[in-house]
Design a protein around this motif. Structure first.
Motif, PDB file in Angstrom:
ATOM      1  N   ALA A   1      -6.842  -2.763  -6.227  1.00 23.86           N
ATOM      2  CA  ALA A   1      -6.176  -2.344  -7.384  1.00 23.86           C
ATOM      3  C   ALA A   1      -6.848  -2.060  -8.530  1.00 23.86           C
ATOM      4  CB  ALA A   1      -4.724  -3.010  -7.696  1.00 23.86           C
ATOM      5  N   ALA A   2      -7.850  -3.179  -8.758  1.00 25.75           N
ATOM      6  CA  ALA A   2      -8.653  -2.765 -10.083  1.00 25.75           C
ATOM      7  C   ALA A   2      -9.374  -1.728 -10.024  1.00 25.75           C
ATOM      8  CB  ALA A   2      -9.140  -4.089 -10.236  1.00 25.75           C
ATOM      9  N   LEU A   3     -10.169  -1.383  -9.022  1.00 32.91           N
ATOM     10  CA  LEU A   3     -11.079  -0.337  -8.786  1.00 32.91           C
ATOM     11  C   LEU A   3     -10.211   0.842  -8.668  1.00 32.91           C
ATOM     12  CD1 LEU A   3     -13.469  -1.778  -5.987  1.00 32.91           C
ATOM     13  CD2 LEU A   3     -13.893  -1.403  -8.454  1.00 32.91           C
ATOM     14  N   ALA A   4      -9.195   0.984  -7.908  1.00 28.35           N
ATOM     15  CA  ALA A   4      -8.282   2.075  -7.994  1.00 28.35           C
ATOM     16  C   ALA A   4      -7.737   2.646  -9.041  1.00 28.35           C
ATOM     17  CB  ALA A   4      -7.313   2.083  -6.686  1.00 28.35           C
ATOM     18  N   GLN A   5      -7.445   1.943 -10.080  1.00 29.21           N
ATOM     19  CA  GLN A   5      -6.817   2.134 -11.134  1.00 29.21           C
ATOM     20  C   GLN A   5      -7.761   2.821 -12.317  1.00 29.21           C
ATOM     21  OE1 GLN A   5      -3.869   2.590 -11.843  1.00 29.21           O
ATOM     22  NE2 GLN A   5      -2.908   1.461 -10.468  1.00 29.21           N
ATOM     23  N   VAL A   6      -8.974   2.377 -12.104  1.00 29.14           N
ATOM     24  CA  VAL A   6     -10.185   3.085 -13.167  1.00 29.14           C
ATOM     25  C   VAL A   6      -9.925   4.498 -13.238  1.00 29.14           C
ATOM     26  CG1 VAL A   6     -12.549   3.263 -13.671  1.00 29.14           C
ATOM     27  CG2 VAL A   6     -11.546   1.131 -12.664  1.00 29.14           C
ATOM     28  N   GLY A   7      -9.637   5.006 -14.427  1.00 28.60           N
ATOM     29  CA  GLY A   7      -9.394   6.313 -14.754  1.00 28.60           C
ATOM     30  C   GLY A   7      -8.229   7.166 -13.829  1.00 28.60           C
ATOM     31  N   ASP A   8      -7.296   6.378 -13.380  1.00 25.51           N
ATOM     32  CA  ASP A   8      -5.941   6.818 -13.073  1.00 25.51           C
ATOM     33  C   ASP A   8      -5.046   6.976 -13.910  1.00 25.51           C
ATOM     34  OD1 ASP A   8      -4.778   7.920 -10.896  1.00 25.51           O
ATOM     35  OD2 ASP A   8      -4.655   6.073  -9.546  1.00 25.51           O
ATOM     36  N   ARG A   9      -3.822   7.621 -13.611  1.00 28.29           N
ATOM     37  CA  ARG A   9      -2.682   7.909 -14.277  1.00 28.29           C
ATOM     38  C   ARG A   9      -1.907   6.928 -15.122  1.00 28.29           C
ATOM     39  NH1 ARG A   9       0.201  12.575 -11.562  1.00 28.29           N
ATOM     40  NH2 ARG A   9       1.254  12.583 -13.346  1.00 28.29           N
ATOM     41  N   PRO A  10      -1.758   5.762 -14.199  1.00 28.53           N
ATOM     42  CA  PRO A  10      -0.938   4.640 -14.692  1.00 28.53           C
ATOM     43  C   PRO A  10      -1.655   4.048 -16.164  1.00 28.53           C
ATOM     44  CG  PRO A  10      -0.813   4.246 -12.303  1.00 28.53           C
ATOM     45  CD  PRO A  10      -1.749   5.176 -12.802  1.00 28.53           C
ATOM     46  N   ALA A  11      -2.938   3.776 -15.849  1.00 30.01           N
ATOM     47  CA  ALA A  11      -3.668   3.274 -17.243  1.00 30.01           C
ATOM     48  C   ALA A  11      -3.409   4.302 -18.195  1.00 30.01           C
ATOM     49  CB  ALA A  11      -5.304   2.995 -16.724  1.00 30.01           C
ATOM     50  N   TRP A  12      -3.764   5.553 -18.117  1.00 32.79           N
ATOM     51  CA  TRP A  12      -3.706   6.430 -19.107  1.00 32.79           C
ATOM     52  C   TRP A  12      -2.171   6.595 -19.808  1.00 32.79           C
ATOM     53  CZ3 TRP A  12      -6.101  12.065 -17.934  1.00 32.79           C
ATOM     54  CH2 TRP A  12      -6.183  12.701 -18.972  1.00 32.79           C
ATOM     55  N   LEU A  13      -1.262   6.727 -18.972  1.00 33.89           N
ATOM     56  CA  LEU A  13      -0.006   6.546 -19.477  1.00 33.89           C
ATOM     57  C   LEU A  13       0.354   5.408 -20.354  1.00 33.89           C
ATOM     58  CD1 LEU A  13       2.821   8.002 -19.733  1.00 33.89           C
ATOM     59  CD2 LEU A  13       3.573   6.612 -17.522  1.00 33.89           C
ATOM     60  N   ALA A  14      -0.169   4.279 -19.894  1.00 32.91           N
ATOM     61  CA  ALA A  14      -0.134   3.088 -20.552  1.00 32.91           C
ATOM     62  C   ALA A  14      -0.891   3.210 -21.952  1.00 32.91           C
ATOM     63  CB  ALA A  14      -0.577   1.797 -19.931  1.00 32.91           C
ATOM     64  N   ALA A  15      -1.930   4.032 -22.068  1.00 34.99           N
ATOM     65  CA  ALA A  15      -2.682   4.105 -23.413  1.00 34.99           C
ATOM     66  C   ALA A  15      -1.831   5.105 -24.189  1.00 34.99           C
ATOM     67  CB  ALA A  15      -3.846   4.887 -23.165  1.00 34.99           C
ATOM     68  N   ILE A  16      -1.105   6.270 -23.665  1.00 35.03           N
ATOM     69  CA  ILE A  16      -0.434   7.165 -24.510  1.00 35.03           C
ATOM     70  C   ILE A  16       0.738   6.098 -24.962  1.00 35.03           C
ATOM     71  CG2 ILE A  16       1.295   9.179 -24.185  1.00 35.03           C
ATOM     72  CD1 ILE A  16      -0.724   9.953 -22.142  1.00 35.03           C
ATOM     73  N   LEU A  17       1.520   5.614 -24.361  1.00 29.68           N
ATOM     74  CA  LEU A  17       2.651   4.712 -24.677  1.00 29.68           C
ATOM     75  C   LEU A  17       2.442   3.805 -25.685  1.00 29.68           C
ATOM     76  CD1 LEU A  17       4.525   4.603 -21.178  1.00 29.68           C
ATOM     77  CD2 LEU A  17       5.155   6.177 -23.155  1.00 29.68           C
ATOM     78  N   ALA A  18       1.289   3.065 -25.610  1.00 28.89           N
ATOM     79  CA  ALA A  18       0.975   2.014 -26.522  1.00 28.89           C
ATOM     80  C   ALA A  18       0.560   2.607 -27.905  1.00 28.89           C
ATOM     81  CB  ALA A  18      -0.493   1.541 -26.077  1.00 28.89           C
ATOM     82  N   ASP A  19      -0.042   3.892 -27.892  1.00 32.14           N
ATOM     83  CA  ASP A  19      -0.092   4.881 -29.161  1.00 32.14           C
ATOM     84  C   ASP A  19       1.107   5.144 -29.939  1.00 32.14           C
ATOM     85  OD1 ASP A  19      -2.870   4.644 -28.932  1.00 32.14           O
ATOM     86  OD2 ASP A  19      -3.167   6.715 -28.168  1.00 32.14           O
ATOM     87  N   ARG A  20       2.043   5.723 -28.988  1.00 34.02           N
ATOM     88  CA  ARG A  20       3.364   6.185 -29.444  1.00 34.02           C
ATOM     89  C   ARG A  20       4.279   4.984 -29.973  1.00 34.02           C
ATOM     90  NH1 ARG A  20       7.626   8.493 -25.420  1.00 34.02           N
ATOM     91  NH2 ARG A  20       5.912   9.872 -24.862  1.00 34.02           N
ATOM     92  N   TYR A  21       4.210   3.764 -29.221  1.00 35.03           N
ATOM     93  CA  TYR A  21       5.190   2.891 -29.715  1.00 35.03           C
ATOM     94  C   TYR A  21       4.525   2.035 -30.569  1.00 35.03           C
ATOM     95  CZ  TYR A  21       8.402   5.046 -26.562  1.00 35.03           C
ATOM     96  OH  TYR A  21       9.197   5.496 -25.824  1.00 35.03           O
ATOM     97  N   ARG A  22       3.141   2.037 -30.658  1.00 34.25           N
ATOM     98  CA  ARG A  22       2.391   0.989 -31.532  1.00 34.25           C
ATOM     99  C   ARG A  22       2.744  -0.637 -30.977  1.00 34.25           C
ATOM    100  NH1 ARG A  22       3.449   4.837 -35.671  1.00 34.25           N
ATOM    101  NH2 ARG A  22       1.687   5.979 -36.098  1.00 34.25           N
ATOM    102  N   ALA A  23       2.758  -0.649 -29.945  1.00 35.52           N
ATOM    103  CA  ALA A  23       3.191  -1.967 -29.185  1.00 35.52           C
ATOM    104  C   ALA A  23       2.428  -2.012 -28.076  1.00 35.52           C
ATOM    105  CB  ALA A  23       4.686  -2.091 -29.065  1.00 35.52           C
TER     106      ALA A  23
END
Length: 188
Positions: free
Chosen positions: A11-33
C-alpha cells in the motif's frame, strides 16, 4: 503478521503519486485542517480495507494455495501496469457541502474503495487466517503516503517527482507479479 507487513509495504508503494493522497492534499488545503483530513483518511481507508478483506472470506475457501498465489500475482500485476498510466486529477469535491469530516471521509472512502490497493488487500487476506491484518497493514501503509501529502498540501505534493517514482514502483510490482506467478505455476 505476514499479511500486515506485505499489505503495509504494498500500500505504501502503491499510494505514491496516486489519487487518494492527492485528494487528501486538496482537502487539507481547502479545510486548512490536515489533521482532520488524515484522521478521516485513516477511517475511510480502514473501512474500505476491511470490506475487501471480508470479501476474502467468500473466495479463500474455494482457492488452492497455488491459486491464491496466482491471484496475488494478478493483483500486483494490475497495480504495476496501472502505474504506467498518468494519474488523473481527482474530483475536488467542490460541490459537496457536507463539511470537512463527511466530505473527507466519504470522498476518500469512495476513491480508496475503487483503488488497486483493495485488490491487493483481498488477495493477501485470502492467503491468511487473520484476514483483517491485511486491512490494517494497507491502512498504515497508505497513511505513510497520505500524511505527508496532507501536510504538504497540493502544491507541495504535486511538486514531488511522483511520475518517475510511480514508474519505478510499477516496474517493481510487475517484477514481483511475474516472480509470484511463475512460482504459483511451478515454473521456478
Amino acid at each position: 503478521m505476514d499479511a500486515l507487513m506485505a499489505a503495509l509495504v504494498a500500500a505504501a508503494l502503491a499510494q505514491v503519486g496516486d489519487r487518494p493522497a492527492w485528494l487528501a492534499a486538496i482537502l487539507a488545503d481547502r479545510y486548512r485542517a490536515p489533521g482532520l483530513v488524515i484522521a478521516m483518511a485513516a477511517l475511510a481507508l480502514l473501512a474500505a480495507g476491511l470490506l475487501a478483506a471480508a470479501a476474502s472470506l467468500l473466495i479463500a475457501p474455494r482457492l488452492t494455495p497455488e491459486a491464491k498465489q496466482l491471484f496475488l500475482a494478478l493483483a500486483l500485476l494490475f497495480q504495476g501496469v496501472g502505474a504506467a498510466f498518468p494519474v488523473k486529477v481527482p474530483d475536488r469535491l467542490d460541490g459537496w457541502r457536507l463539511g470537512a469530516i463527511v466530505t473527507s471521509f466519504a470522498g476518500l472512502f469512495i476513491l480508496a474503495f475503487g483503488d488497486g490497493v483493495q485488490f491487493i488487500v483481498l488477495a493477501l487476506a485470502a492467503r491468511v487466517e487473520l484476514f483483517w491484518l491485511a486491512a490494517v497493514g494497507a491502512t498504515l501503509g497508505s497513511l505513510v503516503v497520505i500524511v505527508p501529502a496532507a501536510v504538504l498540501g497540493e502544491a507541495g505534493w504535486t511538486a514531488l517527482p511522483l511520475k518517475s517514482l510511480r514508474r519505478i514502483i510499477g516496474a517493481l510490482f510487475v517484477g514481483a507479479a511475474f516472480w509470484l506467478g511463475l512460482g504459483a505455476l511451478r515454473l521456478i
